[in-house]
Design a protein around this motif. Structure first.
Motif, short mmCIF file in Angstrom:
data_model
loop_
_atom_site.label_atom_id
_atom_site.label_comp_id
_atom_site.label_asym_id
_atom_site.label_seq_id
_atom_site.Cartn_x
_atom_site.Cartn_y
_atom_site.Cartn_z
N TRP A 213 0.85 -1.19 0.00
CA TRP A 213 0.00 0.00 0.00
C TRP A 213 0.89 1.23 0.00
O TRP A 213 1.78 1.37 0.85
CB TRP A 213 -0.90 -0.02 1.24
N GLU A 214 0.66 2.13 -0.95
CA GLU A 214 1.47 3.34 -1.08
C GLU A 214 0.55 4.55 -1.12
O GLU A 214 0.14 5.02 -2.19
CB GLU A 214 2.32 3.26 -2.35
N PRO A 215 0.20 5.10 0.06
CA PRO A 215 -0.75 6.22 0.11
C PRO A 215 -0.13 7.57 -0.19
O PRO A 215 -0.82 8.59 -0.16
CB PRO A 215 -1.24 6.17 1.56
N GLY A 216 1.18 7.62 -0.47
CA GLY A 216 1.83 8.89 -0.79
C GLY A 216 2.20 9.70 0.43
O GLY A 216 2.21 10.94 0.37
N TRP A 217 2.54 9.04 1.53
CA TRP A 217 2.91 9.74 2.76
C TRP A 217 4.40 10.03 2.85
O TRP A 217 4.89 10.51 3.86
CB TRP A 217 2.49 8.91 3.98
N GLY A 218 5.14 9.71 1.80
CA GLY A 218 6.58 9.91 1.85
C GLY A 218 7.28 8.69 2.43
O GLY A 218 6.66 7.67 2.74
N ARG A 219 8.58 8.80 2.59
CA ARG A 219 9.38 7.67 3.08
C ARG A 219 9.12 7.43 4.56
O ARG A 219 9.18 8.35 5.38
CB ARG A 219 10.86 7.94 2.84
N LEU A 220 8.84 6.17 4.90
CA LEU A 220 8.59 5.77 6.28
C LEU A 220 9.59 4.69 6.68
O LEU A 220 10.13 3.98 5.81
CB LEU A 220 7.16 5.22 6.43
N PRO A 221 9.84 4.51 7.97
CA PRO A 221 10.77 3.46 8.41
C PRO A 221 10.15 2.06 8.39
O PRO A 221 10.78 1.11 8.86
CB PRO A 221 11.14 3.89 9.83
N ARG A 223 7.11 -0.65 6.12
CA ARG A 223 6.37 -0.86 4.88
C ARG A 223 4.88 -0.95 5.19
O ARG A 223 4.47 -1.46 6.24
CB ARG A 223 6.83 -2.14 4.18
N LEU A 224 4.07 -0.46 4.27
CA LEU A 224 2.61 -0.49 4.41
C LEU A 224 2.03 -1.51 3.46
O LEU A 224 2.50 -1.66 2.33
CB LEU A 224 2.02 0.89 4.12
#
Length: 241
Positions: A213-221, A223-224
């Motif tokens: 899932w890639e909601p466009g929240w930027g880079r996160l530590p 994975r979604l």
């Protein structure tokens, strides 16, 4: 991998976190304005952290994941404690049922359950009911990610920690498909262990019917992803030694 967190979005993390700590007897871990965390441990069974991150979105109706609090023979006492802590009665059209439906201080529905054999040894949380388009398929998905096992004799398709203790993850046939535009206010987090490859885990999620899932929240530590029914989850990286 293992199930680590039950995460509930909050407008006021301290208000919501302290309510659930008081109701469930959870151990406080962090108490910040943007994130409150507490730990719910079942002796001999799972350890689950309850996370309350600050989010601006309003509470959506008909949540796909909620908490069933263990009431058992003390159901009335648990209901009274919840009301004293800030809960309120809630009518969602449940009719005449043996459990009690309440809303927490931010309006999130939860149930206080009556005594049931399958909840013996569950601890303060009897179950985590999760909406599913295909309970058998989704049970296989969550079993692969968490190592939890099917619960024999449960009236619903359900999984539980291999110890046979702790809450049930119940896969409930859904009344309507998930609206992809609405994020679940409550979701589950899976923690990778040393040696787990993140890309391989994501590939396994897809193989089992989920998706990244890639909601466009930027880079996160982390994975979604979503399960096959569209319910969001986080794949947290392995802890450093």
């Amino acid at each position: 991998m293992y199930l680590e967190n039950v995460s509930l979005d909050a407008h006021d993390p301290r208000l919501l976190g302290r309510f659930w700590q008081g109701l469930l007897g959870a151990e406080p871990l962090t108490d910040g304005p943007d994130l409150v965390e507490s730990r719910l441990a079942v002796p001999g069974g799972p350890v689950l952290d309850l996370c309350f991150p600050s989010v601006p979105e309003p509470v959506a109706p008909a949540p796909r994941l909620h908490v069933d609090v263990a009431g058992g023979t003390r159901q009335g006492e648990v209901v009274e404690r919840a009301l004293a802590l800030g809960a309120r009665p809630l009518d969602i059209g449940q009719g005449d049922v043996p459990w009690v439906v309440l809303a927490d201080p931010e309006g999130n529905p939860f149930c206080v359950m009556e005594e049931r054999p399958e909840y013996a040894g569950a601890g303060a949380v009897a179950a985590l009911p999760l909406s599913s388009t295909d309970p058998a398929r989704d049970a296989a998905f969550w079993a692969a990610l968490t190592g939890w096992r099917p619960v024999p004799g449960s009236p619903l398709t359900a999984l539980q920690h291999p110890s046979g203790l702790g809450p049930l993850l119940e896969l409930c046939p859904e009344a309507a498909p998930k609206d992809a535009a609405l994020k679940n206010r409550m979701h589950l987090d899976v923690r990778l262990e040393a040696g787990d490859d993140e890309d391989a885990v994501v590939a396994r999620v897809v193989e089992l019917g989920g998706r990244e899932w890639e909601p466009g929240w930027g880079r996160l530590p982390w994975r979604l992803a979503t399960d096959p029914s569209g319910n969001e989850l986080c794949l947290l990286p392995a802890r450093r030694p």
